[in-house]
Scaffold this motif. Structure first.
Motif, PDB file in Angstrom:
ATOM      1  N   THR A 125       9.929  16.828   9.194  1.00  0.00           N
ATOM      2  CA  THR A 125      11.189  16.121   8.939  1.00  0.00           C
ATOM      3  C   THR A 125      11.094  15.319   7.650  1.00  0.00           C
ATOM      4  O   THR A 125      12.033  15.298   6.847  1.00  0.00           O
ATOM      5  N   VAL A 126       9.966  14.682   7.426  1.00  0.00           N
ATOM      6  CA  VAL A 126       9.773  13.919   6.183  1.00  0.00           C
ATOM      7  C   VAL A 126       9.924  14.843   4.978  1.00  0.00           C
ATOM      8  O   VAL A 126      10.654  14.537   4.031  1.00  0.00           O
ATOM      9  N   TYR A 127       9.281  16.003   5.010  1.00  0.00           N
ATOM     10  CA  TYR A 127       9.376  16.934   3.880  1.00  0.00           C
ATOM     11  C   TYR A 127      10.799  17.458   3.712  1.00  0.00           C
ATOM     12  O   TYR A 127      11.276  17.637   2.589  1.00  0.00           O
ATOM     13  N   ALA A 128      11.494  17.695   4.822  1.00  0.00           N
ATOM     14  CA  ALA A 128      12.893  18.149   4.745  1.00  0.00           C
ATOM     15  C   ALA A 128      13.765  17.067   4.129  1.00  0.00           C
ATOM     16  O   ALA A 128      14.652  17.358   3.313  1.00  0.00           O
ATOM     17  N   TRP A 129      13.535  15.807   4.486  1.00  0.00           N
ATOM     18  CA  TRP A 129      14.324  14.714   3.924  1.00  0.00           C
ATOM     19  C   TRP A 129      14.045  14.542   2.442  1.00  0.00           C
ATOM     20  O   TRP A 129      14.948  14.218   1.681  1.00  0.00           O
ATOM     21  N   ILE A 130      12.814  14.761   2.009  1.00  0.00           N
ATOM     22  CA  ILE A 130      12.514  14.687   0.576  1.00  0.00           C
ATOM     23  C   ILE A 130      13.328  15.750  -0.153  1.00  0.00           C
ATOM     24  O   ILE A 130      13.962  15.480  -1.178  1.00  0.00           O
ATOM     25  N   SER A 131      13.325  16.956   0.391  1.00  0.00           N
ATOM     26  CA  SER A 131      13.990  18.088  -0.255  1.00  0.00           C
ATOM     27  C   SER A 131      15.506  18.005  -0.168  1.00  0.00           C
ATOM     28  O   SER A 131      16.204  18.258  -1.161  1.00  0.00           O
ATOM     29  N   ASP A 132      16.020  17.657   1.002  1.00  0.00           N
ATOM     30  CA  ASP A 132      17.457  17.761   1.246  1.00  0.00           C
ATOM     31  C   ASP A 132      18.220  16.453   1.103  1.00  0.00           C
ATOM     32  O   ASP A 132      19.423  16.463   0.889  1.00  0.00           O
ATOM     33  N   LYS A 133      17.562  15.332   1.285  1.00  0.00           N
ATOM     34  CA  LYS A 133      18.280  14.055   1.332  1.00  0.00           C
ATOM     35  C   LYS A 133      17.762  13.029   0.341  1.00  0.00           C
ATOM     36  O   LYS A 133      18.069  11.843   0.451  1.00  0.00           O
ATOM     37  N   ALA A 134      16.935  13.471  -0.608  1.00  0.00           N
ATOM     38  CA  ALA A 134      16.438  12.583  -1.666  1.00  0.00           C
ATOM     39  C   ALA A 134      15.727  11.348  -1.100  1.00  0.00           C
ATOM     40  O   ALA A 134      15.885  10.239  -1.617  1.00  0.00           O
ATOM     41  N   MET A 135      14.940  11.558  -0.066  1.00  0.00           N
ATOM     42  CA  MET A 135      14.130  10.457   0.471  1.00  0.00           C
ATOM     43  C   MET A 135      13.202   9.968  -0.639  1.00  0.00           C
ATOM     44  O   MET A 135      12.619  10.773  -1.357  1.00  0.00           O
ATOM     45  N   PRO A 178       0.834  -1.218   0.000  1.00  0.00           N
ATOM     46  CA  PRO A 178       0.000   0.000   0.000  1.00  0.00           C
ATOM     47  C   PRO A 178       0.864   1.261   0.000  1.00  0.00           C
ATOM     48  O   PRO A 178       1.985   1.266   0.512  1.00  0.00           O
ATOM     49  N   TRP A 179       0.338   2.313  -0.596  1.00  0.00           N
ATOM     50  CA  TRP A 179       1.000   3.614  -0.560  1.00  0.00           C
ATOM     51  C   TRP A 179       0.677   4.275   0.768  1.00  0.00           C
ATOM     52  O   TRP A 179      -0.453   4.214   1.239  1.00  0.00           O
ATOM     53  N   LEU A 180       1.686   4.896   1.356  1.00  0.00           N
ATOM     54  CA  LEU A 180       1.510   5.576   2.636  1.00  0.00           C
ATOM     55  C   LEU A 180       1.536   7.084   2.439  1.00  0.00           C
ATOM     56  O   LEU A 180       2.236   7.599   1.564  1.00  0.00           O
ATOM     57  N   SER A 181       0.792   7.776   3.287  1.00  0.00           N
ATOM     58  CA  SER A 181       0.787   9.246   3.269  1.00  0.00           C
ATOM     59  C   SER A 181       1.991   9.772   4.046  1.00  0.00           C
ATOM     60  O   SER A 181       2.697   9.015   4.721  1.00  0.00           O
ATOM     61  N   ALA A 182       2.195  11.078   3.996  1.00  0.00           N
ATOM     62  CA  ALA A 182       3.277  11.698   4.772  1.00  0.00           C
ATOM     63  C   ALA A 182       3.052  11.471   6.265  1.00  0.00           C
ATOM     64  O   ALA A 182       4.009  11.218   7.003  1.00  0.00           O
ATOM     65  N   ASP A 183       1.809  11.550   6.707  1.00  0.00           N
ATOM     66  CA  ASP A 183       1.516  11.284   8.124  1.00  0.00           C
ATOM     67  C   ASP A 183       1.862   9.842   8.478  1.00  0.00           C
ATOM     68  O   ASP A 183       2.447   9.575   9.530  1.00  0.00           O
ATOM     69  N   ASP A 184       1.483   8.915   7.600  1.00  0.00           N
ATOM     70  CA  ASP A 184       1.748   7.494   7.858  1.00  0.00           C
ATOM     71  C   ASP A 184       3.249   7.209   7.931  1.00  0.00           C
ATOM     72  O   ASP A 184       3.709   6.494   8.816  1.00  0.00           O
ATOM     73  N   ILE A 185       4.011   7.759   6.973  1.00  0.00           N
ATOM     74  CA  ILE A 185       5.442   7.445   6.945  1.00  0.00           C
ATOM     75  C   ILE A 185       6.163   8.145   8.100  1.00  0.00           C
ATOM     76  O   ILE A 185       7.122   7.597   8.650  1.00  0.00           O
ATOM     77  N   ALA A 186       5.673   9.330   8.502  1.00  0.00           N
ATOM     78  CA  ALA A 186       6.249  10.002   9.672  1.00  0.00           C
ATOM     79  C   ALA A 186       6.038   9.144  10.921  1.00  0.00           C
ATOM     80  O   ALA A 186       6.965   8.961  11.717  1.00  0.00           O
ATOM     81  N   ALA A 187       4.851   8.586  11.085  1.00  0.00           N
ATOM     82  CA  ALA A 187       4.579   7.705  12.226  1.00  0.00           C
ATOM     83  C   ALA A 187       5.422   6.436  12.134  1.00  0.00           C
ATOM     84  O   ALA A 187       5.951   5.958  13.143  1.00  0.00           O
ATOM     85  N   HIS A 188       5.571   5.890  10.927  1.00  0.00           N
ATOM     86  CA  HIS A 188       6.370   4.683  10.715  1.00  0.00           C
ATOM     87  C   HIS A 188       7.816   4.899  11.160  1.00  0.00           C
ATOM     88  O   HIS A 188       8.420   4.019  11.778  1.00  0.00           O
ATOM     89  N   LEU A 189       8.344   6.097  10.869  1.00  0.00           N
ATOM     90  CA  LEU A 189       9.741   6.399  11.178  1.00  0.00           C
ATOM     91  C   LEU A 189       9.914   7.043  12.555  1.00  0.00           C
ATOM     92  O   LEU A 189      11.046   7.178  13.026  1.00  0.00           O
ATOM     93  N   GLY A 190       8.819   7.495  13.165  1.00  0.00           N
ATOM     94  CA  GLY A 190       8.921   8.142  14.466  1.00  0.00           C
ATOM     95  C   GLY A 190       9.487   9.541  14.386  1.00  0.00           C
ATOM     96  O   GLY A 190      10.206   9.981  15.286  1.00  0.00           O
ATOM     97  N   VAL A 191       9.173  10.240  13.300  1.00  0.00           N
ATOM     98  CA  VAL A 191       9.630  11.619  13.122  1.00  0.00           C
ATOM     99  C   VAL A 191       8.408  12.477  12.792  1.00  0.00           C
ATOM    100  O   VAL A 191       7.310  11.971  12.606  1.00  0.00           O
ATOM    101  N   THR A 192       8.622  13.777  12.703  1.00  0.00           N
ATOM    102  CA  THR A 192       7.515  14.660  12.351  1.00  0.00           C
ATOM    103  C   THR A 192       7.344  14.719  10.838  1.00  0.00           C
ATOM    104  O   THR A 192       8.254  14.373  10.077  1.00  0.00           O
TER     105      THR A 192
END
Length: 66
Positions: free
Chosen positions: A21-31, A4-18
């Protein structure tokens, strides 16, 4: 059965971050993330592999020697 595809909220909960942070990692770290319309979607397997390969690791800025 496909993963299944996960939302930003779902993946943030999966990783235990906000979500910020997910959006910053997409922009800065090629998540690994996929844009679907205006939304970012994630595959947990891709994100897990990215984390295990060091994608989320903190990198030290090269500065003057102390």
């Amino acid at each position: 059965m496909s993963e299944p595809w996960l939302s930003a909220d779902d993946i943030a909960a999966h990783l235990g971050v906000t979500k910020d942070t997910v959006y910053a990692w997409i922009s800065d770290k090629a998540m690994p993330a996929h844009k679907v319309g205006r939304l970012w979607k994630f595959q947990a397997s891709e994100v897990d592999a990215w984390v295990r390969s060091g994608g989320a690791a903190v990198t030290e800025e090269a500065g003057p020697p102390a």
